[in-house]
Design an enzyme around this catalytic site. Structure first.
Site, PDB file in Angstrom:
ATOM      1  N   CYS A 101      -2.997  -9.836   4.834  1.00 52.43           N
ATOM      2  CA  CYS A 101      -2.532 -10.994   4.425  1.00 52.43           C
ATOM      3  C   CYS A 101      -1.441 -11.783   5.207  1.00 52.43           C
ATOM      4  O   CYS A 101      -1.601 -12.890   5.490  1.00 52.43           O
ATOM      5  CB  CYS A 101      -2.221 -10.876   2.849  1.00 52.43           C
ATOM      6  SG  CYS A 101      -1.615 -12.684   2.128  1.00 52.43           S
ATOM      7  N   CYS A 197      -2.541  -7.483  -5.265  1.00 51.30           N
ATOM      8  CA  CYS A 197      -2.336  -8.548  -6.177  1.00 51.30           C
ATOM      9  C   CYS A 197      -3.655  -9.077  -6.814  1.00 51.30           C
ATOM     10  O   CYS A 197      -3.738  -9.543  -7.696  1.00 51.30           O
ATOM     11  CB  CYS A 197      -1.928  -9.780  -5.613  1.00 51.30           C
ATOM     12  SG  CYS A 197      -2.692 -10.613  -4.052  1.00 51.30           S
TER      13      CYS A 197
END
Lengths: 357, 380
Positions: A101, A197
């Site tokens: 990410c 997440c």
């Protein structure tokens, strides 16, 4: 400078944005919407990108007194991070989606968009430091060893580091919470995010089973003898001991560990603890956060997990591969993990482990 | 310099409304009380009701005060549906969510069938579709709701024709954007119900009204003291009601002037960006709304850049998480979702000047250039 503050809705990015404003930058807060179907509320310390998080980020921006917008990066996040996470597991490797990410979203998609829009860089609440030197800007560990996030930032190239500002690297987390309280930020005591997440349940194996299916396959010992069955090889991790459900005990009664995952044959290989030992590793697609590493061996440290130990090693570049030879063997190392090389507290670079010996 | 071009979202309260509200805030008395103070406040409320009725061309008793335009729309859609044994609700495909969502809720929870009237590429409803629908299924239709003008494009809808086609079927119009800006007569249009809102006309937030024919009793959304014809309960918000009437009476909005500013702006935009497309341009529009597509951009980037140049405008729609979404209005007009996400709404109001237009046009070229660049990296 004109900068974008990436605001997750947590305490760290809120304080980072506030510090950037105080440093005299023109700051605009941006919350990244990474989920196409966000949940309304956080559950405990798990997950992020809920609607509640975006409200927390907006409120923090309002208190700090900066403009605030939401950028929809859900498609990019899905394509670059979630898909990669699944395909890596399906290939028998153990990826780290947070690194991915940072590499592809926060310091690529966001930074590129910010620069195109006339901004100079991106400020985040990562715990890491940068320093200016004759060799340009370099990336370093944070002062708080428990919070140090230099490992997950080691995928940033020099240009990305030049566009990044990490205002929290010189402070301990506990002091950040106190500072947030003083600044009137309601997120001062908000729990830290843990886990992945996009797997809000925290059940990575279940999440993977739902998406990749669960094909029963053999668990074998090093001789190839079948001693059990599993429900999908990708839900296992190298070095895993628990949850193997083996029906046949080892001849010496010693516990057995996952040594290898073979996705093509859907086989999990187990063996004794000492068979996990790794004394050298080889990584592909190296990224250097500062001066590039050459073929000449150098002394330093290698770290293979986000909060793992820094292990003494000799490292060098061998063609397209970054190699680290450990002084002391390490037990259990999965391919797909990132090897991050340090020179003292400076991050030299990283590579994705493709081979261990 | 900062320039506010989002008057369709909310427009400043006019001075006379602020003055009237201040006076009313200092005044004691529940308009439902029978004593001196109560009667005095009641008089203020009824004076206001009469002023609003005069402006809307309806009877004072037809004005039902609500807490917002959204509430008035909900009361109308749900009330007219519940009042009828019929199950079909007909709305235009470009309604505001305050009409569309109550209709969808009735589909989900109350067995309604929803039929949406398509629009032309200019954003005007297809009257032939409506005629054919009324001919074939008129006996099943509980209500028809078509907005007087669209909030995103400003395109004015042919409500008189809708009422004519509808015959005996009750017609509601959401006139929140049109009221006080273009000629609009509840009586002449022959409407059954109409929604107006305070903060779009220089009045305060938190006040709206449903104008509903006398002697039509629809079920209430809010039960209680029965203050407004037993259709809406709750202590009357006297200060806001008085201020709304004052705003309507002040007529601060000069349609000709606003229209001129909008034209200058659109001419300037097309000079700077010949590839820009003004949505709904060929249809009759409200004087102040300009919806423009800038091909190859993303409107959320443009909004950020405009905002940082101190020009406030708006993108079409956002979901609950604040993520920009393609506009259902522009998509109904035949735009693809990519193109609809390349569009901005600029809306002019009573307080804008030519200097505002000049300033907005001066920052536009750089904003569009950067927006194009940002979109290009996104596609890499």
């Amino acid at each position: 400078m004109k900068i974008i503050a990436a605001m997750s809705g947590g305490v760290d990015s809120a304080v980072a944005a506030a510090r950037a404003v105080e440093a005299g930058h023109e700051v605009i807060g941006v919350h990244l919407a990474l989920s196409a179907n966000p949940q309304k509320y956080r559950s405990g310390a798990r997950g992020c990108c809920t609607i509640e998080d975006s409200h927390d980020a907006r409120r923090a921006a309002d208190v700090i007194g900066i403009p605030f917008y939401i950028w929809d990066m859900a498609d990019e996040f899905h394509d670059e991070v979630v898909e990669n996470f699944m395909s890596e597991y399906a290939a028998g490797r153990t990826p780290n989606p947070c690194l991915r990410c940072n590499e592809k979203i926060k310091f690529a998609a966001v930074l590129d968009r910010a620069k195109a829009m006339g901004f100079d860089g991106v400020v985040t609440g990562h715990y890491a430091r940068t320093r200016e030197s004759d060799a340009g800007r370099t990336l370093h560990r944070a002062v708080d060893p428990l919070k140090d996030q230099s490992y997950v930032l080691a995928v940033l190239n020099r240009e990305q580091i030049d566009g990044a500002i990490f205002p929290l690297g010189d402070t301990e987390k506990v002091d950040i919470r106190i500072e947030a309280e003083k600044r009137g930020l309601a997120v001062a005591q908000k729990p830290d995010s843990h886990d992945i997440c996009f797997v809000p349940s925290g059940d990575n194996a279940g999440w993977l089973r739902d998406r990749l299916g669960s094909e029963v396959g053999p668990i074998v010992d090093q001789d190839g003898t079948k001693i059990g069955e599993h429900n999908g090889a990708y839900t296992y991790t190298i070095g895993q001991r628990k949850g193997l459900g083996l029906s046949v005990a080892a001849p010496d009664g010693a516990p057995r560990f996952v040594l290898k995952i073979e996705p093509v044959t859907n086989t999990v290989v187990v063996g004794a603890r000492e068979d996990l030992a790794v004394s050298s590793m080889r990584g592909e697609k190296p990224i250097f956060c500062g001066p590039e590493v050459g073929a000449a061996p150098a002394r330093g440290f290698v770290q293979v997990r986000a909060h793992g130990a820094a292990l003494d090693c000799t490292y060098y570049l061998d063609g397209a591969h970054l190699v680290a030879e450990l002084d002391e063997p390490l037990l259990g190392l999965a391919t797909g993990q990132a090897m991050v090389i340090y020179d003292g507290d400076r991050v030299v670079g990283s590579a994705t482990i493709c081979e261990t010996a | 310099m900062s320039v506010y071009l989002d008057h369709a979202a909310t427009t400043p309260m006019c001075e006379s409304a602020i003055g009237a509200m201040n006076t009313a805030l200092r005044k004691l008395g529940n308009p439902s009380s029978l004593h001196t103070q109560g009667r005095s406040t009641r008089k203020d409320v009824e004076d206001a009701r009469e002023k609003i009725a005069r402006a809307a061309h309806c009877q004072p008793s037809e004005v039902i005060f609500t807490g917002s335009g959204t509430e008035a729309n909900n009361a109308a859609i749900k009330g007219l549906y519940w009042n009828s044994p019929k199950k079909v609700i007909v709305v235009s495909s470009i309604e505001h969510h305050a009409v569309l969502d109550p209709a969808l809720w009735l589909v989900e929870h109350e067995g309604a069938e929803l039929i949406q009237i398509p629009v032309t590429s200019a954003g005007v409803i297809d009257l032939d579709f409506l005629s054919a629908l009324v001919t074939s299924r008129g006996s099943e239709i509980a209500l028809i709701s078509v907005m007087h003008s669209n909030n995103e494009t400003g395109v004015i809808q042919p409500i008189a024709e809708v009422v004519k086609i509808a015959g005996d079927i009750p017609v509601h119009t959401d006139a929140v954007q049109s009221f006080s800006k273009v000629p609009l007569s509840y009586k002449d249009l022959g409407l059954f119900a109409m929604t107006i809102s305070g903060h779009k006309v220089g009045g305060p937030l938190g006040i709206g009204a449903l104008i509903l024919r006398r002697a039509v009793e629809i079920p209430a959304l809010l039960h209680g003291g029965g203050q407004e014809r037993d259709i809406r309960s709750g202590t009357l918000n006297a200060p806001s009601i008085v201020a709304l009437a004052a705003a309507i009476e002040a007529q601060a909005y000069d349609a000709a002037e606003v229209s001129k500013l909008r034209s200058h702006f659109e001419e300037g935009v097309l000079r700077a960006r010949p590839d820009a497309v003004i949505n709904g341009q060929s249809a009759p529009r409200l004087p102040g709304i300009s919806n423009i597509t800038f091909p190859g951009t993303q409107s959320d980037s443009l909004l950020l850049l405009m905002d940082s140049e101190k020009v406030s405008c708006s993108t079409g729609a956002a979901c609950t998480a604040g993520v920009h979404r393609p506009s259902h209005v522009l998509m109904a007009m035949g735009l693809t979702d990519i193109v609809s996400q390349s569009s901005l709404r600029f809306s002019f109001g009573a307080t804008n000047t030519q200097a505002d237009v000049d300033y907005a046009l001066s920052v536009l070229p750089t904003v569009i250039e950067r927006g194009l660049a940002a979109n290009a990296v996104g596609k890499k």
